[in-house]
Motif scaffolding. Structure first.
Motif, PDB file in Angstrom:
ATOM      1  N   ARG A 157      29.946 -44.222 -13.073  1.00 19.14           N
ATOM      2  CA  ARG A 157      28.343 -43.534 -12.856  1.00 19.14           C
ATOM      3  C   ARG A 157      27.656 -43.346 -14.182  1.00 19.14           C
ATOM      4  O   ARG A 157      28.085 -43.012 -14.843  1.00 19.14           O
ATOM      5  N   LEU A 158      26.341 -44.649 -14.756  1.00 16.90           N
ATOM      6  CA  LEU A 158      26.027 -43.854 -16.292  1.00 16.90           C
ATOM      7  C   LEU A 158      24.827 -43.000 -16.302  1.00 16.90           C
ATOM      8  O   LEU A 158      24.084 -43.163 -15.372  1.00 16.90           O
ATOM      9  N   ASP A 159      25.018 -42.707 -17.489  1.00 23.96           N
ATOM     10  CA  ASP A 159      23.893 -41.064 -17.140  1.00 23.96           C
ATOM     11  C   ASP A 159      22.717 -41.974 -18.484  1.00 23.96           C
ATOM     12  O   ASP A 159      22.665 -43.045 -18.729  1.00 23.96           O
ATOM     13  N   GLU A 160      21.439 -41.597 -18.428  1.00 21.48           N
ATOM     14  CA  GLU A 160      20.427 -42.134 -18.534  1.00 21.48           C
ATOM     15  C   GLU A 160      20.363 -42.124 -20.446  1.00 21.48           C
ATOM     16  O   GLU A 160      20.724 -42.977 -20.939  1.00 21.48           O
ATOM     17  N   ALA A 161      21.428 -41.352 -21.023  1.00 20.23           N
ATOM     18  CA  ALA A 161      21.766 -41.579 -22.359  1.00 20.23           C
ATOM     19  C   ALA A 161      22.894 -42.381 -22.683  1.00 20.23           C
ATOM     20  O   ALA A 161      22.025 -42.990 -23.434  1.00 20.23           O
TER      21      ALA A 161
ATOM     22  N   ALA B  54      23.373 -48.152 -24.750  1.00 16.65           N
ATOM     23  CA  ALA B  54      23.444 -49.349 -24.213  1.00 16.65           C
ATOM     24  C   ALA B  54      22.619 -50.080 -25.046  1.00 16.65           C
ATOM     25  O   ALA B  54      22.981 -51.949 -25.865  1.00 16.65           O
ATOM     26  N   GLU B  55      21.547 -50.023 -24.290  1.00 19.21           N
ATOM     27  CA  GLU B  55      20.484 -50.925 -24.315  1.00 19.21           C
ATOM     28  C   GLU B  55      20.188 -51.570 -25.729  1.00 19.21           C
ATOM     29  O   GLU B  55      19.785 -52.147 -26.170  1.00 19.21           O
ATOM     30  N   ARG B  56      20.370 -50.081 -26.549  1.00 16.92           N
ATOM     31  CA  ARG B  56      19.391 -49.888 -27.633  1.00 16.92           C
ATOM     32  C   ARG B  56      20.420 -51.441 -28.823  1.00 16.92           C
ATOM     33  O   ARG B  56      20.106 -51.847 -29.732  1.00 16.92           O
TER      34      ARG B  56
ATOM     35  N   TYR C 129      18.509 -53.787 -11.969  1.00 15.60           N
ATOM     36  CA  TYR C 129      20.708 -52.887 -12.445  1.00 15.60           C
ATOM     37  C   TYR C 129      20.612 -52.240 -13.246  1.00 15.60           C
ATOM     38  O   TYR C 129      21.489 -51.414 -13.093  1.00 15.60           O
ATOM     39  N   ARG C 130      19.388 -51.897 -14.386  1.00 15.88           N
ATOM     40  CA  ARG C 130      19.956 -50.494 -14.595  1.00 15.88           C
ATOM     41  C   ARG C 130      19.861 -49.287 -13.665  1.00 15.88           C
ATOM     42  O   ARG C 130      20.274 -48.349 -13.747  1.00 15.88           O
TER      43      ARG C 130
ATOM     44  N   GLY D 282      22.959 -46.466 -12.926  1.00 14.85           N
ATOM     45  CA  GLY D 282      22.603 -44.889 -13.227  1.00 14.85           C
ATOM     46  C   GLY D 282      22.970 -43.857 -11.821  1.00 14.85           C
ATOM     47  O   GLY D 282      23.869 -43.437 -11.851  1.00 14.85           O
ATOM     48  N   ALA D 283      22.568 -44.818 -10.303  1.00 15.93           N
ATOM     49  CA  ALA D 283      23.062 -44.178  -9.230  1.00 15.93           C
ATOM     50  C   ALA D 283      24.449 -45.321  -8.413  1.00 15.93           C
ATOM     51  O   ALA D 283      24.484 -44.490  -7.507  1.00 15.93           O
TER      52      ALA D 283
END
Length: 211
Positions: free
Chosen positions: A34-38, A43-45, A55-56, A60-61
């Motif tokens: 999983r990817l954490d919020e940071a 990635a979005e930036r 999807y987002r 994370g989950a």
């Protein structure tokens, strides 16, 4: 935020049936970390977009990729060249561009078809072939315009792929490209959650049939 409670566990429970469900011989019901919020925000930036909410939240989950419809989800990851989906065969088109409407896609395709060089309009076969090749090369640019505003997130096989729309009015929906069969784009699901959970339910039914 979309509730993905229990989904990672449901996928893991299917691992003994790898190879028995279409495409699972490749992904083997394994999910990426999983990817954490940071990392999602980073990635979005880098990508210059805000990922669709469902999807987002999946990233994370549940996981950044791996087990999923057909041959599995491409994995969003950071490489030396930046954030992206390395399993893709080529660089994604402009993600920030608005995903075309079906009517606009049909119009562009019709205009391209109308420009097909006719042999009768050329003095010889070589001249016609040169013009035809140039016209045919235009299709690749047109294909990229037709997928702009979306991310290829899964391979279906036989030249077909699934795309997640990330920009425009259709944002969040999932589509299939039908270019390999001389088609255009067709919607598969209204949102990522529906698309993924429908696949998971089908996989569970198919796996039970092999027990």
């Amino acid at each position: 935020m979309t509730n993905w409670t229990g989904v990672r566990e449901r996928v893991a429970a299917l691992r003994p049936h790898s190879g028995r469900v279409f495409g699972s011989g490749r992904h083997r019901f394994a999910l990426a970390d999983r990817l954490d919020e940071a990392r999602i925000a980073e990635a979005e930036r880098r990508l210059g977009i805000v990922l669709p909410a469902e999807y987002r939240s999946f990233l994370g989950a549940v996981g950044a990729g791996g087990a999923g419809p057909d041959y599995g989800l491409f994995t969003l990851t950071r490489t030396r060249s930046g954030w992206g989906w390395p399993e893709q065969d080529d660089e994604p088109a402009d993600l920030a561009a608005e995903f075309l409407s079906e009517a606009e896609r049909e119009r562009l395709n019709a205009e391209h078809a109308a420009r097909e060089p006719r042999e009768a309009d050329f003095p010889d076969a070589d001249a016609h072939l040169t013009a035809f090749r140039a016209w045919d090369d235009e299709w690749e640019l047109l294909r990229r315009r037709m997928t702009a505003g979306s991310v290829r997130i899964s391979e279906q096989g036989c030249g077909y792929s699934s795309w997640l729309v990330v920009s425009g009015p259709h944002r969040g929906s999932v589509w299939v490209d039908e270019f390999a069969g001389d088609g255009l784009m067709a919607r598969l699901a209204p949102d990522f959650r529906t698309w993924y959970l429908d696949w998971l339910a089908r996989a569970e039914v198919e796996a039970r049939g092999h027990r």
